[in-house]
Design a protein around this motif. Structure first.
Motif, PDB file in Angstrom:
ATOM      1  N   MET A  69       0.840  -1.191   0.000  1.00 43.18           N
ATOM      2  CA  MET A  69       0.000   0.000   0.000  1.00 43.18           C
ATOM      3  C   MET A  69       0.880   1.248   0.000  1.00 43.18           C
ATOM      4  SD  MET A  69      -2.833   1.208   2.820  1.00 43.18           S
ATOM      5  CE  MET A  69      -3.954  -0.157   2.456  1.00 43.18           C
ATOM      6  N   GLU A  70       0.601   2.158  -0.938  1.00 42.26           N
ATOM      7  CA  GLU A  70       1.319   3.416  -0.982  1.00 42.26           C
ATOM      8  C   GLU A  70       0.421   4.512  -0.433  1.00 42.26           C
ATOM      9  OE1 GLU A  70       3.857   6.240  -4.071  1.00 42.26           O
ATOM     10  OE2 GLU A  70       2.319   4.896  -4.879  1.00 42.26           O
ATOM     11  N   VAL A  71       0.923   5.272   0.525  1.00 39.92           N
ATOM     12  CA  VAL A  71       0.197   6.388   1.117  1.00 39.92           C
ATOM     13  C   VAL A  71       0.868   7.679   0.670  1.00 39.92           C
ATOM     14  CG1 VAL A  71      -0.579   7.485   3.244  1.00 39.92           C
ATOM     15  CG2 VAL A  71      -0.429   4.983   3.112  1.00 39.92           C
ATOM     16  N   VAL A  72       0.081   8.550   0.044  1.00 41.85           N
ATOM     17  CA  VAL A  72       0.606   9.824  -0.448  1.00 41.85           C
ATOM     18  C   VAL A  72      -0.141  10.948   0.258  1.00 41.85           C
ATOM     19  CG1 VAL A  72       1.063  11.262  -2.462  1.00 41.85           C
ATOM     20  CG2 VAL A  72       1.076   8.758  -2.690  1.00 41.85           C
ATOM     21  N   ILE A  73       0.602  11.786   0.962  1.00 40.83           N
ATOM     22  CA  ILE A  73       0.027  12.906   1.709  1.00 40.83           C
ATOM     23  C   ILE A  73       0.255  14.182   0.904  1.00 40.83           C
ATOM     24  CG2 ILE A  73       0.039  14.187   3.884  1.00 40.83           C
ATOM     25  CD1 ILE A  73       1.240  11.641   5.192  1.00 40.83           C
ATOM     26  N   LEU A  74      -0.854  14.839   0.551  1.00 39.70           N
ATOM     27  CA  LEU A  74      -0.788  16.012  -0.326  1.00 39.70           C
ATOM     28  C   LEU A  74      -1.450  17.213   0.347  1.00 39.70           C
ATOM     29  CD1 LEU A  74      -1.664  14.082  -3.583  1.00 39.70           C
ATOM     30  CD2 LEU A  74       0.562  15.063  -3.024  1.00 39.70           C
ATOM     31  N   SER A  75      -1.340  18.357  -0.295  1.00 40.32           N
ATOM     32  CA  SER A  75      -1.766  19.603   0.327  1.00 40.32           C
ATOM     33  C   SER A  75      -3.283  19.786   0.365  1.00 40.32           C
ATOM     34  CB  SER A  75      -1.137  20.788  -0.402  1.00 40.32           C
ATOM     35  OG  SER A  75      -1.490  20.776  -1.783  1.00 40.32           O
ATOM     36  N   GLY A  76      -3.994  19.161  -0.570  1.00 38.54           N
ATOM     37  CA  GLY A  76      -5.439  19.350  -0.587  1.00 38.54           C
ATOM     38  C   GLY A  76      -6.082  18.729  -1.808  1.00 38.54           C
ATOM     39  N   ASN A  77      -7.374  19.061  -2.008  1.00 42.61           N
ATOM     40  CA  ASN A  77      -8.169  18.437  -3.063  1.00 42.61           C
ATOM     41  C   ASN A  77      -7.581  18.619  -4.454  1.00 42.61           C
ATOM     42  OD1 ASN A  77     -10.284  17.164  -1.710  1.00 42.61           O
ATOM     43  ND2 ASN A  77     -11.459  19.057  -1.524  1.00 42.61           N
ATOM     44  N   LYS A  78      -7.060  19.811  -4.728  1.00 44.43           N
ATOM     45  CA  LYS A  78      -6.556  20.086  -6.071  1.00 44.43           C
ATOM     46  C   LYS A  78      -5.385  19.183  -6.416  1.00 44.43           C
ATOM     47  CE  LYS A  78      -5.188  23.889  -9.110  1.00 44.43           C
ATOM     48  NZ  LYS A  78      -4.962  25.361  -9.216  1.00 44.43           N
ATOM     49  N   ALA A  79      -4.445  19.029  -5.484  1.00 50.47           N
ATOM     50  CA  ALA A  79      -3.281  18.180  -5.730  1.00 50.47           C
ATOM     51  C   ALA A  79      -3.687  16.710  -5.815  1.00 50.47           C
ATOM     52  CB  ALA A  79      -2.248  18.382  -4.621  1.00 50.47           C
ATOM     53  N   ILE A  80      -4.616  16.300  -4.968  1.00 47.69           N
ATOM     54  CA  ILE A  80      -5.090  14.918  -4.996  1.00 47.69           C
ATOM     55  C   ILE A  80      -5.783  14.625  -6.323  1.00 47.69           C
ATOM     56  CG2 ILE A  80      -6.788  13.343  -3.989  1.00 47.69           C
ATOM     57  CD1 ILE A  80      -6.081  14.575  -1.246  1.00 47.69           C
ATOM     58  N   ALA A  81      -6.656  15.534  -6.750  1.00 51.64           N
ATOM     59  CA  ALA A  81      -7.385  15.332  -8.007  1.00 51.64           C
ATOM     60  C   ALA A  81      -6.431  15.239  -9.191  1.00 51.64           C
ATOM     61  CB  ALA A  81      -8.389  16.454  -8.224  1.00 51.64           C
ATOM     62  N   ALA A  82      -5.408  16.088  -9.200  1.00 50.39           N
ATOM     63  CA  ALA A  82      -4.452  16.073 -10.307  1.00 50.39           C
ATOM     64  C   ALA A  82      -3.699  14.755 -10.363  1.00 50.39           C
ATOM     65  CB  ALA A  82      -3.479  17.238 -10.175  1.00 50.39           C
ATOM     66  N   LEU A  83      -3.296  14.245  -9.200  1.00 53.71           N
ATOM     67  CA  LEU A  83      -2.534  12.997  -9.174  1.00 53.71           C
ATOM     68  C   LEU A  83      -3.402  11.806  -9.576  1.00 53.71           C
ATOM     69  CD1 LEU A  83       0.354  12.058  -8.563  1.00 53.71           C
ATOM     70  CD2 LEU A  83      -0.392  11.573  -6.217  1.00 53.71           C
TER      71      LEU A  83
END
Length: 260
Positions: free
Chosen positions: A1-15
């Motif tokens: 399992m890979e866990v990626v912690i991002l700044s918010g919705n915009k960064a998550i949506a892009a990834l």
């Protein structure tokens, strides 16, 4: 399992949208698993934008949705069949005939569940499944206590889930008690799973699904068994993770050749 912690919705949506786009570039006839709820909405917005601006092509894609309420008639605005049309599939060039939904309005719901599983197998299985997670750790409508090997079937909603969804229906009394959902075993059969969670209210569920024991009390913990599961979270949803610094370090030092 890979866990990626991002700044918010915009960064998550892009990834997440980038992972979908990469899949479609190498496999135009890919099979997508589509979740409803609030978590994937920014991803659908980003994919619709990429379709509009960059010509991301969904014409050969097949899609299977996660779940549906039992008893709502076809065309009901809060049925997930209608929600996924409004939020995503009508905004891209996917063939409506290639969008498959569990049929909660069928005269024989168990038979409809079997037909849904058969259609998924006939399509070659799901290549990429998008998921959200409930505050109690449910994925799809697999409530706590669900069988970790379950397939598409009828489930009874717990009251917390009904209360969480009452805002869409105007009152709790209008929220159905029963649903049809892909099972945890069905979800595990997808080749890649991307789970999205944002907000402090999801922190406990994220901790339990990533770092807790594999247990039916947290259905999403079954993803610990998946060979290619990606968990995308913002800082608030990651706030209870004991190994958050390790996850950040791992992602920051990820090899350039390794995709999501």
């Amino acid at each position: 399992m890979e866990v990626v912690i991002l700044s918010g919705n915009k960064a998550i949506a892009a990834l997440a949208a980038g992972a979908v786009e990469a899949l479609l570039r190498r496999k135009p006839a890919a099979v997508l698993g589509l979740a409803t709820g609030s978590s994937p909405l920014p991803v659908y917005d980003e994919l619709a934008l990429r379709h509009e601006r960059a010509g991301l092509d969904f014409s050969r894609v097949a899609a299977f949705t996660l779940d549906e309420y039992v008893g709502l008639p076809h065309g009901h605005p809060e049925s997930y069949r209608e929600v996924i049309k409004r939020e995503f599939t009508e905004r891209v060039n996917i063939d409506p005939a290639n969008v498959h939904c569990p049929d909660g309005a069928a005269a024989d719901v168990p038979d409809a569940c079997r037909a849904f599983e058969d259609a998924m197998r006939a399509a070659g299985g799901v290549d990429l499944q998008l998921l959200g997670v409930g505050t109690d750790g449910h994925i799809g409508f697999n409530e706590p206590g669900s069988s970790l090997a379950s397939r598409t079937r009828i489930k009874t909603l717990i009251e917390q889930t009904r209360r969480d969804n009452a805002r869409f229906f105007g009152s709790l009394s209008k929220v159905p008690h029963h649903v049809v959902t892909q099972g945890l075993g069905t979800i595990l059969a997808a080749r890649h799973v991307i789970l999205i969670a944002t907000g402090a209210q999801k922190a406990t569920a994220v901790r339990d699904l990533v770092e807790g024991p594999l247990a039916a009390i947290c259905p999403a913990s079954v993803l610990q068994l998946h060979p290619h599961a990606t968990v995308l979270v913002d800082e608030a949803a990651a706030s209870s993770l004991r190994l958050a610094d390790y996850y950040r370090h791992s992602y920051e030092n990820k090899p350039s050749w390794q995709e999501l």
